[in-house]
Motif scaffolding. Structure first.
Motif, PDB file in Angstrom:
ATOM      1  N   SER A  80       1.919  -5.348  -2.408  1.00  0.00           N
ATOM      2  CA  SER A  80       0.764  -4.577  -1.962  1.00  0.00           C
ATOM      3  C   SER A  80      -0.166  -5.429  -1.115  1.00  0.00           C
TER       4      SER A  80
ATOM      5  N   SER B 250      -0.055  -9.226 -10.821  1.00  0.00           N
ATOM      6  CA  SER B 250       1.144  -8.399 -10.726  1.00  0.00           C
ATOM      7  C   SER B 250       0.844  -7.005 -11.245  1.00  0.00           C
ATOM      8  N   PRO B 251       1.543  -5.972 -10.720  1.00  0.00           N
ATOM      9  CA  PRO B 251       1.310  -4.602 -11.176  1.00  0.00           C
ATOM     10  C   PRO B 251       2.008  -4.321 -12.501  1.00  0.00           C
ATOM     11  N   ALA B 252       1.420  -3.428 -13.281  1.00  0.00           N
ATOM     12  CA  ALA B 252       2.017  -2.996 -14.539  1.00  0.00           C
ATOM     13  C   ALA B 252       1.778  -1.496 -14.716  1.00  0.00           C
ATOM     14  N   THR B 253       2.812  -0.770 -15.124  1.00  0.00           N
ATOM     15  CA  THR B 253       2.686   0.657 -15.398  1.00  0.00           C
ATOM     16  C   THR B 253       2.008   0.853 -16.749  1.00  0.00           C
TER      17      THR B 253
ATOM     18  N   HIS C 174      -1.108   8.530 -16.416  1.00  0.00           N
ATOM     19  CA  HIS C 174      -0.194   7.441 -16.100  1.00  0.00           C
ATOM     20  C   HIS C 174      -0.577   6.832 -14.752  1.00  0.00           C
ATOM     21  N   GLY C 175      -0.528   5.537 -14.698  1.00  0.00           N
ATOM     22  CA  GLY C 175      -0.899   4.871 -13.452  1.00  0.00           C
ATOM     23  C   GLY C 175      -0.457   3.424 -13.446  1.00  0.00           C
ATOM     24  N   THR C 176      -1.059   2.648 -12.569  1.00  0.00           N
ATOM     25  CA  THR C 176      -0.708   1.234 -12.403  1.00  0.00           C
ATOM     26  C   THR C 176      -1.968   0.387 -12.494  1.00  0.00           C
ATOM     27  N   ASP C 177      -1.909  -0.657 -13.301  1.00  0.00           N
ATOM     28  CA  ASP C 177      -2.982  -1.639 -13.388  1.00  0.00           C
ATOM     29  C   ASP C 177      -2.495  -2.959 -12.803  1.00  0.00           C
ATOM     30  N   MET C 178      -3.441  -3.741 -12.305  1.00  0.00           N
ATOM     31  CA  MET C 178      -3.117  -5.080 -11.845  1.00  0.00           C
ATOM     32  C   MET C 178      -3.509  -6.074 -12.934  1.00  0.00           C
TER      33      MET C 178
ATOM     34  N   THR D 250      -8.529  -7.215 -11.588  1.00  0.00           N
ATOM     35  CA  THR D 250      -7.883  -7.293 -12.894  1.00  0.00           C
ATOM     36  C   THR D 250      -8.838  -7.224 -14.078  1.00  0.00           C
TER      37      THR D 250
END
Length: 285
Positions: free
Chosen positions: A2, A18-21, A32-36, A167
């Protein structure tokens, strides 16, 4: 990768997050989404071919970290004592291979510390009490800072904390320069690491440490004061409280220690002469 990852990668392309679901809940609602998430990796510090310490750190600004750690731990005396610094990526972490002067290396072997560092502890593995409770020389700094400018400096530093904004899990250390701006900020999952990175970055820039102050987004622990004193910095300001041991060391080494710098207030624990406060207003009877 990204755009955020590209921004938060250093010159060696070590990603700091890094991204995490994830599943986010608000009451009975799930989204539902993505966190860094901030990265922390084992970083081995090696001097003249001998492993000295392994720290968990955010893998950015590692040359700054290596130099700052070497100085704040008293392993070298000056930048010129560090001849080479190579950052090597390995399958299980990162190795920083440094070559230092023979004199410093001999002294380091005499007071060897086998440390296995953690995010929340910078003294793990010290072999004797004397190694933990090192008293640096008294600082020699005539800096005076306006209290209102100190408050503004924390706001300026906050705007530069890109990893924290992404983060929410990192600390920062910033340099309040004589012109009352914050030109350098370093971030890490560990508060000690962030300060070491800042000290290293300032040393590479040839900064006069007596001319400014350090701002930190953590509590002012003993080792944070110790590292500040080793660098010869006269004022340390934190968003949280100091420990009693940290206050005693600050008093002994001549450091102005300020805590709870939040909103429009702060608490001065030692050597208040470096902070300029407005005269209290006189209320008429």
């Amino acid at each position: 990768m990204s755009d955020a990852d590209l921004v938060l990668a250093d010159e060696h392309h070590h990603l700091s997050m890094s991204p995490a679901t994830v599943s986010t809940w608000r009451g009975n609602s799930e989204v539902h989404g993505t966190d860094m998430l901030a990265e922390e990796v084992p970083v081995a510090l090696e001097y003249n071919g001998i492993s000295h310490a392994v720290m968990l750190a955010t893998p950015t600004d590692l040359e700054d970290f290596a130099l700052g750690f070497s100085l704040s731990e008293g392993l070298i005396r000056h930048r010129s004592d560090l001849y080479d610094c190579d950052v090597l990526s390995l399958p299980d972490g990162i190795r920083i291979a440094m070559r230092i002067s023979n004199e410093c290396f001999a002294a380091m072997k005499d007071q060897r510390r086998n440390m296995s560092g953690r995010t929340g502890c910078g003294l793990c593995g010290a072999e004797t009490l004397a190694q933990v409770l090192r008293t640096p020389p008294r600082v020699n700094s005539a800096i005076r800072i306006d209290a209102a400018q100190l408050q503004q400096a924390f706001l300026e530093m906050e705007q530069q904390q890109t990893l924290q904004q992404a983060t929410g899990s990192t600390h920062a250390a910033g340099w309040l320069a004589a012109d009352c701006h914050v030109p350098v900020v370093r971030e890490d999952v560990g508060r000690h690491n962030a300060l070491d990175k800042l000290i290293g970055a300032l040393t590479y820039r040839g900064t006069d440490f007596a001319s400014g102050a350090v701002l930190i987004t953590s509590r002012a622990s003993y080792e944070m004061v110790q590292k500040t004193a080793m660098a010869g910095i006269g004022l340390l300001a934190a968003v949280s409280a100091p420990t009693a041991l940290a206050r005693r060391l600050a008093d002994e080494t001549g450091i102005t220690l300020v805590g709870f710098v939040r909103g429009h207030g702060h608490v001065v624990y030692t050597h208040p002469e470096r902070l300029c406060h407005p005269l209290p207003s006189l209320k008429s009877a």
